[in-house]
Enzyme design. Structure first.
Site, PDB file in Angstrom:
ATOM      1  N   HIS A  35       0.816  -1.215   0.000  1.00  0.00           N
ATOM      2  CA  HIS A  35       0.000   0.000   0.000  1.00  0.00           C
ATOM      3  C   HIS A  35       0.853   1.270   0.000  1.00  0.00           C
ATOM      4  CE1 HIS A  35      -4.087  -1.690   0.457  1.00  0.00           C
ATOM      5  NE2 HIS A  35      -3.482  -2.664   1.111  1.00  0.00           N
ATOM      6  N   THR A  36       2.113   1.140  -0.340  1.00  0.00           N
ATOM      7  CA  THR A  36       2.974   2.328  -0.434  1.00  0.00           C
ATOM      8  C   THR A  36       3.064   2.851  -1.857  1.00  0.00           C
ATOM      9  OG1 THR A  36       4.844   0.788  -0.566  1.00  0.00           O
ATOM     10  CG2 THR A  36       4.430   1.823   1.566  1.00  0.00           C
ATOM     11  N   ALA A 123      -5.835 -14.455  -4.991  1.00  0.00           N
ATOM     12  CA  ALA A 123      -4.750 -14.873  -4.110  1.00  0.00           C
ATOM     13  C   ALA A 123      -3.786 -13.736  -3.800  1.00  0.00           C
ATOM     14  CB  ALA A 123      -3.984 -16.041  -4.739  1.00  0.00           C
ATOM     15  N   GLY A 124      -4.004 -12.581  -4.417  1.00  0.00           N
ATOM     16  CA  GLY A 124      -3.111 -11.450  -4.178  1.00  0.00           C
ATOM     17  C   GLY A 124      -1.828 -11.520  -4.975  1.00  0.00           C
ATOM     18  N   SER A 128      -4.795  -9.655 -12.232  1.00  0.00           N
ATOM     19  CA  SER A 128      -5.366  -8.541 -13.002  1.00  0.00           C
ATOM     20  C   SER A 128      -4.285  -7.793 -13.773  1.00  0.00           C
ATOM     21  CB  SER A 128      -6.122  -7.584 -12.076  1.00  0.00           C
ATOM     22  OG  SER A 128      -5.288  -7.100 -11.050  1.00  0.00           O
ATOM     23  N   ASP A 172       2.068  -3.352  -9.382  1.00  0.00           N
ATOM     24  CA  ASP A 172       1.714  -4.640  -9.968  1.00  0.00           C
ATOM     25  C   ASP A 172       2.054  -4.691 -11.451  1.00  0.00           C
ATOM     26  OD1 ASP A 172       0.748  -5.179  -7.472  1.00  0.00           O
ATOM     27  OD2 ASP A 172      -1.366  -5.163  -8.024  1.00  0.00           O
ATOM     28  N   TYR A 222      -9.922  -0.551  -0.221  1.00  0.00           N
ATOM     29  CA  TYR A 222      -8.688  -0.151  -0.913  1.00  0.00           C
ATOM     30  C   TYR A 222      -8.763   1.319  -1.296  1.00  0.00           C
ATOM     31  CZ  TYR A 222      -4.739  -0.413  -4.164  1.00  0.00           C
ATOM     32  OH  TYR A 222      -3.543  -0.210  -4.799  1.00  0.00           O
TER      33      TYR A 222
END
Length: 387
Positions: A35-36, A123-124, A128, A172, A222
């Site tokens: 989350h950075t 699953a993280g 996507s 990502d 999020y």
């Protein structure tokens, strides 16, 4: 590169399919720095050896686009001159990418595409981003669009913002496209400067434990976290106009505004500032081969995500706590957006089978849910093959 089969399921359009482009687009892990990225901070991801595979060819039309997912036996057909957001979430990733390519003024024709995945959704591990970046890379090669790898990551991120509605950071997509075999990336999400660090974990491997839960808070919370961080920056900017994001704030500066920050804004900002520091310290530890130090930083990351950023869940917390007293596990934390998905664990390779059996039994006893495991290795980013 993998060849797509399963012809018995293909719509008639795709029988005797002869592609001119093949693409393998990987998922990713993030060792630390959660989350950075959307706060212009530091992250430490890499692509993994689990991928989505694409095959492309031009068709006889000017603008008809036909997509078939072998994995989900799902079909999508659209006109690239008449794009709109779909009610089916997976379709918006490819529609969004097509739209962003058109926004850049690039010229497309009609095409057919077959997709097959060995990435677990939810699953993280960023299926996507693999879908977006692989699809964009395939169209780039098929129509000689001249897009750079960085441009592909950026347009894929915009597709997720504008068509999916998830205001994600760049991590990502960057990891999926830009990773190098057997390396991890120290990525500065503000400048996009990347340092590639050899992934030398000595006798250890990276193990993902999939909780097999996905709480419905994930998407809405999020975007809420992003809003809370941006709201904190707005308060700080009134005194320090040079501050553009939490990247520009240190803990001493944050303390000045503790009384002015509303709700959970202070906690969110404090987590981000501390997590950026953990990423930098983790880089030093890995380069020095100090896996114990690195592991402690992983645990610190999870504690911050659990208590200050509040994006964990009981299943993730259970697995991290279960690992703490094992001397052959150096570190563990939740990975990804949160509220489900995987923990990432740095574990002695020869202890994996023993630990998985023990953890799976305890997890099932606690939650009545089967635990899945995914052993991963740092891998190359998106690969495009012209046939």
């Amino acid at each position: 590169m993998s060849t797509l089969t399963n012809a018995q399921k293909l719509p008639e359009t795709f029988t005797n399919f002869k592609p001119s482009i093949k693409v393998a687009s990987p998922g990713r892990i993030n060792l630390i720095g959660e989350h950075t990225d959307y706060n212009n901070g530091f992250v430490m991801p890499t692509a993994i050896d689990k991928k989505i595979y694409f095959e492309f060819k031009e068709n006889e039309t000017d603008s008809t686009c036909r997509i078939y997912s072998v994995t989900y036996n799902a079909y999508l057909e659209f006109d690239h001159n008449n794009l709109s957001i779909s009610e089916k979430s997976w379709e918006n990733y490819v529609l969004g990418v097509t739209n962003e390519i058109k926004v850049l003024g690039k010229s497309l024709k009609g095409f057919d595409c077959i997709i097959k995945s060995d990435l677990s959704t939810g699953a993280g591990i960023s299926s996507s981003a693999a879908l977006e970046c692989g699809f964009a890379s395939g169209l780039n090669a098929l129509f000689d669009l001249g897009l750079s790898k960085v441009e592909i990551t950026q347009l894929s991120q915009k597709a997720e913002h504008n068509f999916v509605g998830n205001k994600c950071g760049i991590m990502d997509q960057y990891a999926s496209v830009m990773s190098k075999q057997d390396h991890i990336i120290l990525l500065d999400c503000e400048s996009l400067h990347a340092e590639y660090i050899p992934a030398d974990f000595k006798s250890c491997k990276l193990l993902l434990l999939n909780t097999n839960v996905s709480h419905n808070l994930a998407d809405s919370e999020y975007n809420t976290r992003r809003q809370e961080c941006e709201a904190a920056v707005e308060v700080i900017q009134k005194k320090y106009p040079e501050v553009k994001s939490l990247r520009d704030v240190n803990l001493e500066m944050l303390e000045e505004f503790k009384a002015q920050l509303e709700g959970k804004q202070y906690q969110r900002a404090r987590y981000v500032i501390e997590e950026n520091e953990r990423v930098i310290n983790a880089t030093t530890a890995i380069k020095a081969g100090k896996l114990n130090e690195f592991g402690e930083l992983m645990y610190g990351s999870h504690d911050g995500l659990q208590h200050n950023y509040e994006v964990s869940c009981p299943e993730l917390d259970f697995l991290v706590e279960f690992s703490r007293d094992k001397d052959y596990i150096y570190g563990s934390r939740m990975m990804g957006g949160g509220f489900g998905g995987c923990t990432i664990n740095l574990i002695e390779a020869d202890k994996i089978d023993e630990y998985v059996a023990e953890a799976a039994e305890a997890y099932f006893k606690k939650f009545n849910i089967k635990l899945d495991t995914i052993a991963v290795s740092p891998s190359e980013g998106t690969i495009v093959e012209k046939l």
